[in-house]
Motif scaffolding. Structure first.
Motif, mmCIF file in Angstrom:
data_model
loop_
_atom_site.group_PDB
_atom_site.id
_atom_site.type_symbol
_atom_site.label_atom_id
_atom_site.label_comp_id
_atom_site.label_asym_id
_atom_site.label_seq_id
_atom_site.Cartn_x
_atom_site.Cartn_y
_atom_site.Cartn_z
ATOM 1 N N TRP A 188 -7.898 51.643 1.723
ATOM 2 C CA TRP A 188 -8.166 50.999 2.818
ATOM 3 C C TRP A 188 -8.136 49.410 2.789
ATOM 4 O O TRP A 188 -7.519 48.844 3.659
ATOM 5 C CB TRP A 188 -9.437 51.270 3.195
ATOM 6 C CG TRP A 188 -10.139 50.607 4.699
ATOM 7 C CD1 TRP A 188 -9.712 51.075 6.057
ATOM 8 C CD2 TRP A 188 -10.887 49.785 4.919
ATOM 9 N NE1 TRP A 188 -10.259 50.427 7.102
ATOM 10 C CE2 TRP A 188 -10.933 49.468 6.323
ATOM 11 C CE3 TRP A 188 -11.755 48.938 4.193
ATOM 12 C CZ2 TRP A 188 -11.760 48.516 6.807
ATOM 13 C CZ3 TRP A 188 -12.414 48.156 4.843
ATOM 14 C CH2 TRP A 188 -12.532 47.885 6.044
ATOM 15 N N PHE A 189 -8.695 48.974 1.572
ATOM 16 C CA PHE A 189 -8.408 47.335 1.530
ATOM 17 C C PHE A 189 -6.894 47.071 1.496
ATOM 18 O O PHE A 189 -6.534 46.068 1.824
ATOM 19 C CB PHE A 189 -9.083 46.932 0.020
ATOM 20 C CG PHE A 189 -10.491 47.296 -0.084
ATOM 21 C CD1 PHE A 189 -11.126 46.879 0.919
ATOM 22 C CD2 PHE A 189 -11.118 47.091 -1.323
ATOM 23 C CE1 PHE A 189 -12.578 47.319 0.924
ATOM 24 C CE2 PHE A 189 -12.502 47.519 -1.506
ATOM 25 C CZ PHE A 189 -13.114 47.399 -0.268
ATOM 26 N N LYS A 190 -6.086 47.938 0.751
ATOM 27 C CA LYS A 190 -4.530 47.404 0.719
ATOM 28 C C LYS A 190 -4.188 47.501 2.071
ATOM 29 O O LYS A 190 -3.216 46.479 2.326
ATOM 30 C CB LYS A 190 -3.856 48.549 0.035
ATOM 31 C CG LYS A 190 -2.473 48.301 -0.599
ATOM 32 C CD LYS A 190 -1.948 49.180 -1.515
ATOM 33 C CE LYS A 190 -0.628 48.745 -2.323
ATOM 34 N NZ LYS A 190 -0.144 49.767 -3.130
ATOM 35 N N THR A 191 -4.528 48.440 3.037
ATOM 36 C CA THR A 191 -3.724 48.414 4.366
ATOM 37 C C THR A 191 -4.349 47.245 4.892
ATOM 38 O O THR A 191 -3.621 46.717 5.913
ATOM 39 C CB THR A 191 -4.277 49.590 5.368
ATOM 40 O OG1 THR A 191 -5.688 49.653 5.330
ATOM 41 C CG2 THR A 191 -3.706 50.922 4.456
ATOM 42 N N ARG A 192 -5.472 46.581 4.654
ATOM 43 C CA ARG A 192 -5.934 45.319 5.438
ATOM 44 C C ARG A 192 -5.540 43.972 4.662
ATOM 45 O O ARG A 192 -6.073 43.053 5.066
ATOM 46 C CB ARG A 192 -7.399 45.576 5.477
ATOM 47 C CG ARG A 192 -7.878 46.822 6.506
ATOM 48 C CD ARG A 192 -9.286 46.977 6.923
ATOM 49 N NE ARG A 192 -9.963 45.659 7.176
ATOM 50 C CZ ARG A 192 -10.158 45.173 8.531
ATOM 51 N NH1 ARG A 192 -9.507 45.987 9.415
ATOM 52 N NH2 ARG A 192 -10.761 43.853 8.621
ATOM 53 N N ASN A 193 -4.971 44.195 3.448
ATOM 54 C CA ASN A 193 -4.714 43.162 2.660
ATOM 55 C C ASN A 193 -5.929 42.333 2.012
ATOM 56 O O ASN A 193 -5.959 41.106 2.184
ATOM 57 C CB ASN A 193 -3.615 42.231 3.205
ATOM 58 C CG ASN A 193 -2.903 41.265 2.476
ATOM 59 O OD1 ASN A 193 -2.801 41.809 1.144
ATOM 60 N ND2 ASN A 193 -2.789 40.113 2.800
#
Length: 150
Positions: free
Chosen positions: A128-133
């Motif tokens: 999820w962090f990755k998708t939200r940068n």
């Protein structure tokens, strides 16, 4: 607020709670519970689970009190839910002298709950962090405790 800083602050706070409540233990609750179950009836020291029960109750209270960013609400609810399951399982083993069947079910479920906790904080939130940068510095609690290199 679901901005990057709010998300980071929330998850760093969660990691700090886990560190504060559980880092003092040299063994896992599942190891202590397994020893209790393997011990002969009459020689079981179920009180060795009390520190784990108290730490889990405190972690539930601490995390429940956090203001989760709206976008992270699902992770907040899942985290509290997994800790609540953990508490039920540890207390189930603690009650082995009163209900041995429940203790056996509780210990078998504990393995699954540990996997759920790992899935949540080591994989799902990082995806999820990755998708939200959302990036965490190596010095931040969330990365120190839960980063598995994603």
């Amino acid at each position: 607020d679901s901005g990057t800083e709010s998300v980071k602050n929330y998850f760093n706070a969660v990691a700090q709670i886990f560190t504060k409540r559980f880092s003092k233990f040299k063994t896992l609750d599942i190891e202590v519970a397994t020893e209790i179950i393997k011990s002969p009836e009459g020689s079981r020291d179920v009180t060795t689970l009390d520190p784990f029960i108290n730490a889990t109750k405190a972690a539930i209270a601490d995390i429940s009190a956090l203001d989760a960013p709206l976008d992270a609400r699902e992770f907040h609810e899942r985290g509290v839910s997994v800790l609540t399951e953990t508490l039920f399982e540890i207390e189930g083993v603690r009650g082995i002298n009163e209900d041995p069947a429940l203790a056996l079910v509780a210990i078998s479920q504990r393995f699954k709950t540990m996997q759920k906790l790992s899935q949540l904080y080591n994989l799902d939130v990082w995806a999820w962090f990755k998708t939200r940068n959302v990036m965490f510095d190596k010095s931040e609690p969330m990365r120190q405790l839960f980063d598995v290199g994603l």
